[in-house]
Scaffold this motif. Structure first.
Motif, PDB file in Angstrom:
ATOM      1  N   SER A  39     -17.940  19.696  27.071  1.00  0.00           N
ATOM      2  CA  SER A  39     -16.880  20.574  27.551  1.00  0.00           C
ATOM      3  C   SER A  39     -17.424  21.813  28.263  1.00  0.00           C
ATOM      4  O   SER A  39     -16.656  22.612  28.796  1.00  0.00           O
ATOM      5  CB  SER A  39     -15.975  20.985  26.387  1.00  0.00           C
ATOM      6  OG  SER A  39     -16.724  21.757  25.468  1.00  0.00           O
ATOM      7  N   VAL A  40     -18.737  21.957  28.277  1.00  0.00           N
ATOM      8  CA  VAL A  40     -19.316  23.086  29.015  1.00  0.00           C
ATOM      9  C   VAL A  40     -19.128  22.835  30.516  1.00  0.00           C
ATOM     10  O   VAL A  40     -19.292  21.706  30.993  1.00  0.00           O
ATOM     11  CB  VAL A  40     -20.813  23.234  28.669  1.00  0.00           C
ATOM     12  CG1 VAL A  40     -21.496  24.250  29.592  1.00  0.00           C
ATOM     13  CG2 VAL A  40     -20.978  23.645  27.210  1.00  0.00           C
ATOM     14  N   ASP A  41     -18.773  23.869  31.239  1.00  0.00           N
ATOM     15  CA  ASP A  41     -18.526  23.743  32.680  1.00  0.00           C
ATOM     16  C   ASP A  41     -19.735  23.107  33.373  1.00  0.00           C
ATOM     17  O   ASP A  41     -20.870  23.592  33.242  1.00  0.00           O
ATOM     18  CB  ASP A  41     -18.261  25.141  33.266  1.00  0.00           C
ATOM     19  CG  ASP A  41     -17.704  25.059  34.684  1.00  0.00           C
ATOM     20  OD1 ASP A  41     -18.076  24.121  35.426  1.00  0.00           O
ATOM     21  OD2 ASP A  41     -16.889  25.939  35.036  1.00  0.00           O
ATOM     22  N   VAL A  42     -19.472  22.015  34.098  1.00  0.00           N
ATOM     23  CA  VAL A  42     -20.578  21.288  34.717  1.00  0.00           C
ATOM     24  C   VAL A  42     -21.302  22.156  35.762  1.00  0.00           C
ATOM     25  O   VAL A  42     -22.480  21.963  36.047  1.00  0.00           O
ATOM     26  CB  VAL A  42     -20.071  19.956  35.316  1.00  0.00           C
ATOM     27  CG1 VAL A  42     -19.288  20.192  36.601  1.00  0.00           C
ATOM     28  CG2 VAL A  42     -21.221  18.977  35.547  1.00  0.00           C
ATOM     29  N   ARG A  43     -20.620  23.167  36.300  1.00  0.00           N
ATOM     30  CA  ARG A  43     -21.274  24.062  37.272  1.00  0.00           C
ATOM     31  C   ARG A  43     -22.284  24.976  36.564  1.00  0.00           C
ATOM     32  O   ARG A  43     -23.348  25.275  37.099  1.00  0.00           O
ATOM     33  CB  ARG A  43     -20.214  24.908  38.004  1.00  0.00           C
ATOM     34  CG  ARG A  43     -19.413  24.087  39.006  1.00  0.00           C
ATOM     35  CD  ARG A  43     -18.178  24.802  39.485  1.00  0.00           C
ATOM     36  NE  ARG A  43     -17.270  25.114  38.385  1.00  0.00           N
ATOM     37  CZ  ARG A  43     -16.008  25.488  38.550  1.00  0.00           C
ATOM     38  NH1 ARG A  43     -15.515  25.631  39.766  1.00  0.00           N
ATOM     39  NH2 ARG A  43     -15.247  25.751  37.507  1.00  0.00           N
ATOM     40  N   THR A  44     -21.974  25.343  35.314  1.00  0.00           N
ATOM     41  CA  THR A  44     -22.942  26.104  34.516  1.00  0.00           C
ATOM     42  C   THR A  44     -24.192  25.257  34.276  1.00  0.00           C
ATOM     43  O   THR A  44     -25.320  25.747  34.365  1.00  0.00           O
ATOM     44  CB  THR A  44     -22.306  26.488  33.158  1.00  0.00           C
ATOM     45  OG1 THR A  44     -21.094  27.178  33.392  1.00  0.00           O
ATOM     46  CG2 THR A  44     -23.235  27.344  32.336  1.00  0.00           C
ATOM     47  N   VAL A  45     -23.953  23.959  34.003  1.00  0.00           N
ATOM     48  CA  VAL A  45     -25.067  23.061  33.737  1.00  0.00           C
ATOM     49  C   VAL A  45     -25.912  22.854  35.006  1.00  0.00           C
ATOM     50  O   VAL A  45     -27.141  22.837  34.963  1.00  0.00           O
ATOM     51  CB  VAL A  45     -24.543  21.718  33.177  1.00  0.00           C
ATOM     52  CG1 VAL A  45     -25.687  20.740  32.945  1.00  0.00           C
ATOM     53  CG2 VAL A  45     -23.752  21.952  31.898  1.00  0.00           C
ATOM     54  N   LEU A  46     -25.234  22.723  36.151  1.00  0.00           N
ATOM     55  CA  LEU A  46     -25.960  22.561  37.415  1.00  0.00           C
ATOM     56  C   LEU A  46     -26.839  23.790  37.696  1.00  0.00           C
ATOM     57  O   LEU A  46     -28.006  23.658  38.098  1.00  0.00           O
ATOM     58  CB  LEU A  46     -24.962  22.364  38.578  1.00  0.00           C
ATOM     59  CG  LEU A  46     -24.417  20.935  38.742  1.00  0.00           C
ATOM     60  CD1 LEU A  46     -23.180  20.936  39.644  1.00  0.00           C
ATOM     61  CD2 LEU A  46     -25.495  20.006  39.309  1.00  0.00           C
ATOM     62  N   THR A  47     -26.282  24.955  37.437  1.00  0.00           N
ATOM     63  CA  THR A  47     -27.053  26.193  37.633  1.00  0.00           C
ATOM     64  C   THR A  47     -28.286  26.192  36.741  1.00  0.00           C
ATOM     65  O   THR A  47     -29.395  26.515  37.164  1.00  0.00           O
ATOM     66  CB  THR A  47     -26.179  27.420  37.310  1.00  0.00           C
ATOM     67  OG1 THR A  47     -24.979  27.351  38.085  1.00  0.00           O
ATOM     68  CG2 THR A  47     -26.910  28.714  37.622  1.00  0.00           C
ATOM     69  N   ARG A  48     -28.049  25.798  35.476  1.00  0.00           N
ATOM     70  CA  ARG A  48     -29.125  25.743  34.487  1.00  0.00           C
ATOM     71  C   ARG A  48     -30.218  24.766  34.933  1.00  0.00           C
ATOM     72  O   ARG A  48     -31.393  24.934  34.634  1.00  0.00           O
ATOM     73  CB  ARG A  48     -28.500  25.326  33.145  1.00  0.00           C
ATOM     74  CG  ARG A  48     -29.456  25.059  32.028  1.00  0.00           C
ATOM     75  CD  ARG A  48     -30.079  26.341  31.502  1.00  0.00           C
ATOM     76  NE  ARG A  48     -30.933  26.021  30.365  1.00  0.00           N
ATOM     77  CZ  ARG A  48     -32.042  26.680  30.053  1.00  0.00           C
ATOM     78  NH1 ARG A  48     -32.427  27.715  30.771  1.00  0.00           N
ATOM     79  NH2 ARG A  48     -32.759  26.330  29.010  1.00  0.00           N
ATOM     80  N   LEU A  49     -29.821  23.730  35.667  1.00  0.00           N
ATOM     81  CA  LEU A  49     -30.779  22.728  36.145  1.00  0.00           C
ATOM     82  C   LEU A  49     -31.452  23.158  37.451  1.00  0.00           C
ATOM     83  O   LEU A  49     -32.211  22.407  38.050  1.00  0.00           O
ATOM     84  CB  LEU A  49     -30.072  21.383  36.349  1.00  0.00           C
ATOM     85  CG  LEU A  49     -29.634  20.649  35.064  1.00  0.00           C
ATOM     86  CD1 LEU A  49     -28.702  19.489  35.396  1.00  0.00           C
ATOM     87  CD2 LEU A  49     -30.844  20.152  34.275  1.00  0.00           C
TER      88      LEU A  49
END
Ligand SMILES: [Zn+2]
Length: 259
Positions: free
Chosen positions: A171-181
């Motif tokens: 449920s974490v925003d996938v854009r946050t995850v993309l940034t993290r990557l």
């Protein structure tokens, strides 16, 4: 003879019966037991056999005499010798069951008519005891229902901490995850792929699109839209648990940063 609502009661000699009983599975009315007590009777089959025998017409014209109704309804036990045609046999059975029914069904024995005279009320040699079968089936249905009720009473199993963690990570925003990557975006919708080595130009022209259902897809790397967990699994080459840890712990790092 008199009319009472739609039912026609006919009185003839000692027994009485209802015309409705022959057309509909109902309770003949009024009910008056004949004098004397008949322990066993038989419907169908040869006359002059081991038991008092009555007949009903087969087919559409199911003629029932008062004598036949009396035996079918009031005999404590009844052997039914079915006519040869399966259709007639079923019609006769329905009629007999309707005539015998009181507070509950009282199905007959299915008999050949050639059995020797019964010696007791529950003589097991008189054919197939359909009433016994019916009761056992009813009991079995009741047990099945009771079994299902028991299953319904099992309290819901709480989600395991492990599954809860996976669910949180999803449920974490996938854009946050993309940034993290290490990915970036100019408009928040199109992102540079976090797997630049798979792209001929390092994905200078962003190939990843973010969708409204918190999933994303690089048109070169991903066969279909993926959520945060599957994205991290593919980019970092980790297990689902490790991906969840990456996503959730990275959030914690972000949260701990001074505003
Ligand atoms: Zn890609």
């Amino acid at each position: 003879m008199r009319l009472r609502r739609r039912r026609v009661d006919a009185y003839a000699a000692a027994p009485s019966w209802s015309s409705r009983a022959s057309t509909r599975r109902g309770r003949p009315s009024p009910t008056r037991a004949p004098p004397g007590y008949l322990e066993w009777g038989q419907v169908g089959g040869e006359d002059g056999g081991a038991l008092p025998t009555v007949h009903v017409g087969s087919g559409a014209q199911q003629l029932v005499t008062p004598e036949a109704v009396t035996v079918i309804r009031y005999a404590a036990r009844l052997r039914m010798v079915p006519p040869p045609s399966a259709r007639d046999a079923l019609a006769t059975f329905v009629l007999v069951a309707a005539l015998r029914r009181r507070a509950d069904d009282r199905f007959p024995y299915l008999s050949t008519g050639n059995e020797p005279a019964p010696v007791t009320k529950d003589d097991p040699t008189q054919g197939i005891d359909l009433e016994k079968l019916r009761r056992e089936a009813a009991k079995y249905r009741q047990e099945l229902r009771a079994g299902r009720r028991g299953a319904d009473m099992v309290p819901p199993v709480p989600v395991s901490p492990h599954n809860k963690r996976i669910s949180e990570a999803k449920s974490v925003d996938v854009r946050t995850v993309l940034t993290r990557l290490g990915s970036s975006s100019d408009d928040g919708n199109l992102w540079h792929c976090p797997r630049p080595s798979r792209h001929s130009n390092g994905d200078q022209n962003p190939s990843m699109k973010v969708y409204g259902d918190n999933r994303t897809r690089c048109h070169r790397c991903d066969a279909e839209k993926v959520g945060p967990i599957r994205l991290v699994i593919d980019v970092l080459g980790v297990t689902p648990d490790e991906a969840a840890s990456f996503i959730l712990d990275s959030d914690r790092v972000v949260d701990m940063r001074p505003a």
